[in-house]
Design a protein around this motif. Structure first.
Motif, PDB file in Angstrom:
ATOM      1  N   ARG A  57      36.385  31.869  33.419  1.00 11.35           N
ATOM      2  CA  ARG A  57      37.451  30.924  33.073  1.00 11.35           C
ATOM      3  C   ARG A  57      38.735  31.669  32.809  1.00 11.35           C
ATOM      4  NH1 ARG A  57      34.910  25.875  29.968  1.00 11.35           N
ATOM      5  NH2 ARG A  57      36.753  24.908  30.817  1.00 11.35           N
ATOM      6  N   ASP A  58      38.597  32.854  32.222  1.00  9.20           N
ATOM      7  CA  ASP A  58      39.797  33.662  31.997  1.00  9.20           C
ATOM      8  C   ASP A  58      40.479  33.973  33.316  1.00  9.20           C
ATOM      9  OD1 ASP A  58      39.065  35.721  29.109  1.00  9.20           O
ATOM     10  OD2 ASP A  58      39.805  33.693  29.348  1.00  9.20           O
ATOM     11  N   THR A  59      39.654  34.409  34.292  1.00  8.93           N
ATOM     12  CA  THR A  59      40.235  34.750  35.579  1.00  8.93           C
ATOM     13  C   THR A  59      40.860  33.523  36.211  1.00  8.93           C
ATOM     14  OG1 THR A  59      37.921  35.244  35.852  1.00  8.93           O
ATOM     15  CG2 THR A  59      39.457  36.687  36.958  1.00  8.93           C
ATOM     16  N   GLU A  60      40.184  32.395  36.059  1.00  8.74           N
ATOM     17  CA  GLU A  60      40.721  31.155  36.619  1.00  8.74           C
ATOM     18  C   GLU A  60      42.077  30.836  36.001  1.00  8.74           C
ATOM     19  OE1 GLU A  60      38.834  29.430  39.570  1.00  8.74           O
ATOM     20  OE2 GLU A  60      39.246  27.829  38.156  1.00  8.74           O
ATOM     21  N   GLY A  61      42.113  30.948  34.691  1.00  9.36           N
ATOM     22  CA  GLY A  61      43.316  30.520  34.000  1.00  9.36           C
ATOM     23  C   GLY A  61      44.525  31.381  34.325  1.00  9.36           C
ATOM     24  N   THR A  62      44.303  32.630  34.611  1.00  8.40           N
ATOM     25  CA  THR A  62      45.440  33.527  34.758  1.00  8.40           C
ATOM     26  C   THR A  62      45.808  33.762  36.212  1.00  8.40           C
ATOM     27  OG1 THR A  62      43.887  35.332  34.751  1.00  8.40           O
ATOM     28  CG2 THR A  62      44.910  34.774  32.666  1.00  8.40           C
ATOM     29  N   ARG A  63      45.145  33.078  37.068  1.00  5.14           N
ATOM     30  CA  ARG A  63      45.322  33.460  38.469  1.00  5.14           C
ATOM     31  C   ARG A  63      46.694  33.068  38.967  1.00  5.14           C
ATOM     32  NH1 ARG A  63      41.760  28.837  40.765  1.00  5.14           N
ATOM     33  NH2 ARG A  63      43.550  27.480  40.798  1.00  5.14           N
TER      34      ARG A  63
ATOM     35  N   TYR B 268      40.667  32.030  22.704  1.00  4.88           N
ATOM     36  CA  TYR B 268      42.007  31.475  22.467  1.00  4.88           C
ATOM     37  C   TYR B 268      43.054  31.990  23.444  1.00  4.88           C
ATOM     38  CZ  TYR B 268      40.675  29.013  18.292  1.00  4.88           C
ATOM     39  OH  TYR B 268      40.108  28.125  17.433  1.00  4.88           O
ATOM     40  N   GLU B 269      42.699  33.028  24.206  1.00  8.59           N
ATOM     41  CA  GLU B 269      43.642  33.533  25.202  1.00  8.59           C
ATOM     42  C   GLU B 269      43.887  32.468  26.269  1.00  8.59           C
ATOM     43  OE1 GLU B 269      44.745  36.755  25.080  1.00  8.59           O
ATOM     44  OE2 GLU B 269      45.082  37.515  27.102  1.00  8.59           O
ATOM     45  N   LEU B 270      42.812  31.744  26.593  1.00 12.96           N
ATOM     46  CA  LEU B 270      42.901  30.785  27.705  1.00 12.96           C
ATOM     47  C   LEU B 270      43.886  29.640  27.437  1.00 12.96           C
ATOM     48  CD1 LEU B 270      41.941  30.048  30.441  1.00 12.96           C
ATOM     49  CD2 LEU B 270      39.941  28.972  29.455  1.00 12.96           C
ATOM     50  N   PRO B 271      43.753  28.901  26.325  1.00  9.80           N
ATOM     51  CA  PRO B 271      44.734  27.832  26.089  1.00  9.80           C
ATOM     52  C   PRO B 271      46.158  28.354  26.011  1.00  9.80           C
ATOM     53  CG  PRO B 271      43.268  28.084  24.207  1.00  9.80           C
ATOM     54  CD  PRO B 271      42.686  28.873  25.322  1.00  9.80           C
TER      55      PRO B 271
END
Lengths: 211, 183, 322
Positions: free
Chosen positions: A205-211, C152-155
């Motif tokens: 999800r991290d990778t998804e969010g920052t792409r 919390y990095e994601l939001p």
């Protein structure tokens, strides 16, 4: 997705121009010296990462190696890639790595069983990969110089434009792949009821969010 | 009616903000003296004129922090042919405040009202031995003992006053009766 | 030569801001927290209402012995405070406080990316400290820090992306140039999510589970004393300054104000940042600490959906109305 708006200006199709006439293959300017030095540091950090017997030290040297790479990107005017490198690799992947290490077993000091015994094979593969890369890259670019007039090829503007104008399809295909991985991770964690899988989901999800 | 979601959070914020605008209750002690209530247990004063060296306080003290020395004196008979009386004379009376736990039992048990609470509390010392207050010092504390607080309106009369009044009334009645007979 | 002087001057100004603003926030916290609890707070150091309390604290920290536990990993233990502190210094370079080139340390094309990327590095310091201390409480604190950061990095990234979409640029200066007053109601959800997620990344109450003193003493910083401990504290307060500055720039319009935007833009930025810093302190005083599982649940089930909704809203408004 996030950069769709950022991609405003026209793409510079010609990312690099040959200007070999004025510059040699390696003329020692300040940038080149810095590039070499940072490269040496990155290389050294990478070697220590795979040879050290202390697990957490290896992870932290990996931070140095990845950070060095980010600096190299910066020196090559690829600003966007550099920050993404820091955000994804240093900020998320290594944190996840350390998290995993701390959750399992990371004694202070040496772990004698950290050596897999595949050293010769690993060395051979590494050397082969490095040889191929060096050969291909030098052969492809040789004395190409980056044109600094106008927006450089690696800037956010140009990257966004080329990503969403010329490479939209591969980009979306990749997002679908990541989405599939995300869904798969969730399914796995549901079935096995293991906490480990949810960590994997976090990275996805991290990778998804920052792409 | 169901509360609005988050109204509790907002209330909490309001409480802290309101408290911030109010005057704080902290007393900056060395600059302003605290306003202590009567019967504050600060230090123990000795009214040595009342002391009969009965040793009750020293014996009841849970910490054994009261030291009393005395000797006997004979008082010559007041009337010729009478008997000589012996009397206890106080030599030393000390309270070690490094041991005292301010329970106040000594003051409670004293049958002759020789010990009192004083609200003074600033007697810290750099040497622990100086915390043993001798007779003179204990006598000095007596000057800081406040007058007893007044009784509540409508409260029962103090015992000693009631007793004194009873006697006075009886006396008055005894004096009044013969006069009545005369007239 | 002029360029060198210019760069040196900018670095110096940023460094001075980095050293003074966290102290101002810290002193404000002392006083505001005290008055919110009906106390007076520091009153003596410096004479007037204890204004020099933090300087006195600094002197005290400097005098303390620098202890490294016997079982600790020396090098990493000693390096951790620097790793925790430096990212905030770097981030401060990129935050514009007024219009024009003169009011920002360094104009960056990918400002949002830079800021979020470098802020994420700071947590490595806590992880290193937690692991290298050879103390189970420190390790637990480090683990909690990592878990909290991951969720919390994601939001935070998603809401920052929403603003970048609205402005059509990822440059902080560009976002401010494009700012209109009606962005405020448009991006309000994003602003709240960003601010809350930022609080959690800084491990400020009510999200201070990683340093919960009643459970794990002081989390990753348990074994630290003296100057190194002070550096960790400085990192926390520098983090407050950075977070409030970022929220101001991304969501509250930075130097834009109802009036006086031409010459007094920097005043608006500072004012908004100060108000946000006050809110940070206010929240700390008001709310109790959240439990670890509540923390995770809050992020994944509330903040992430909200930020996704904000992105959807931004996209729709951007396409339909603009």
């Amino acid at each position: 997705m996030t950069l769709a708006a950022a991609a405003g200006t026209a793409a510079h199709a010609t990312t690099t121009t040959a200007a070999a006439g004025t510059h040699g293959f390696l003329s020692p300017t300040g940038v080149e010296i810095a590039f070499l030095l940072v490269g040496l540091v990155t290389f050294g950090a990478a070697v220590i990462t795979v040879t050290t017997r202390q697990l957490v030290h290896a992870a932290l040297w990996l931070v140095v190696a990845l950070g060095g790479l980010a600096v190299e990107y910066l020196l090559l005017t690829a600003e966007f890639i550099a920050w993404v490198q820091v955000l994804i690799y240093v900020g998320s992947v290594v944190v996840l790595l350390l998290f995993g290490l701390m959750l399992t077993r990371a004694p202070i000091g040496r772990s004698p069983d950290a050596d897999s015994g595949n050293r010769p094979v690993a060395l051979a593969v590494a050397l082969a990969a490095a040889g191929t890369l060096v050969w291909v890259v030098t052969d492809a670019f040789r004395t190409t110089w980056i044109d600094l007039d106008g927006a450089p090829a690696g800037s956010t503007d140009v990257t966004g434009a080329s990503l969403f104008q010329h490479w939209v399809l591969p980009f979306e295909a990749l997002s679908v792949l990541l989405l599939a991985a995300l869904v798969g991770a969730i399914v796995l964690s549901r079935k096995a009821k293991a906490d480990a899988a949810s960590d994997a989901a976090d990275t996805r999800r991290d990778t998804e969010g920052t792409r | 009616m169901a509360p609005i979601p988050g109204s509790g959070l907002a209330k909490g914020l309001a409480v802290t903000l309101r408290t911030m605008t109010k005057k704080s209750v902290t007393a900056p002690y060395p600059d302003t003296q605290p306003d202590l209530p009567p019967r504050t247990r600060g230090v123990i004063g000795l009214f040595e004129e009342n002391c009969t060296v009965c040793m009750l306080c020293a014996r009841e003290c849970p910490d054994w922090c009261i030291y009393i020395d005395s000797h006997k004196e004979t008082v010559p008979a007041a009337t010729p042919g009478g008997r000589d009386r012996s009397r206890n004379v106080l030599d030393r009376f000390a309270i070690d405040f490094s041991l005292c736990m301010y329970c106040g039992i000594c003051i409670e048990v004293c049958p002759f009202d020789a010990l009192f609470w004083s609200p003074e509390f600033e007697y810290a010392e750099t040497d622990i031995r100086d915390l043993t207050h001798e007779r003179d010092k204990l006598r000095e504390w007596m000057w800081t003992v406040p007058a007893p607080p007044a009784l509540d309106p409508g409260a029962e009369e103090p015992k000693e006053l009631a007793a004194a009044r009873k006697t006075a009334d009886k006396l008055a009645a005894a004096q009044a009766e013969p006069q009545e007979g005369e007239s | 030569m002029n360029d060198v002087l210019d760069v040196a001057l900018r670095l110096l100004v940023v460094f001075v801001v980095f050293l003074t603003f966290p102290l101002i926030v810290g002193q404000t916290e002392h006083k505001v927290m005290a008055h919110m609890q009906g106390r007076l707070g520091p009153m003596y150091a410096g004479g007037f209402h204890g204004w020099a309390q933090l300087i006195a604290d600094g002197v005290k920290f400097a005098q303390k012995e620098d202890v490294v536990p016997a079982g600790a990993d020396r090098r990493i233990f000693q390096l951790a405070p620097a790793v925790a502190l430096l990212p905030y210094l770097l981030v401060l370079l990129a935050i514009p406080i007024g219009p024009g080139e003169g009011a920002v340390g360094q104009v960056l094309d990918a400002g949002v990316f830079f800021v979020l990327a470098v802020m994420g590095v700071g947590v490595l310091g806590s992880l290193m400290a937690g692991w290298a201390s050879a103390n189970k409480f420190s390790l637990l604190g480090g683990l909690r820090t990592a878990a909290q950061l991951l969720s919390y990095e994601l939001p935070m990234l998603l809401t920052a992306a929403s603003v970048a979409m609205a402005a059509g640029t990822v440059s902080l200066v560009g976002i401010l140039d494009a700012f209109e007053w009606w962005w405020l109601p448009w991006q309000i959800t994003g602003a709240l999510v960003f601010f809350i997620a930022g609080l959690a990344e800084l491990q400020r109450p009510p999200f201070d589970m990683p340093v919960a003193d009643s459970e794990i003493i002081f989390g990753a910083y348990t074994e630290y004393t003296g100057l190194r401990f002070a550096l960790f504290l400085l990192a926390e307060y520098a983090g407050i300054v950075v977070l409030c500055g970022l929220t101001t720039v991304l969501f509250l319009g930075g130097w834009h104000g109802p009036w006086g935007a031409d010459g007094l833009g920097w005043v608006w930025t500072l004012l908004k940042t100060a108000v946000l810093a006050f809110v940070v302190i206010w929240l700390r005083v008001t709310y109790p600490r959240m439990r670890e599982d509540q923390l995770q649940k809050f992020s994944w089930t509330l903040l992430v959906p909200l930020s996704l909704a904000q992105i959807a809203l931004t996209g729709v408004v951007k396409v339909v109305f603009l």
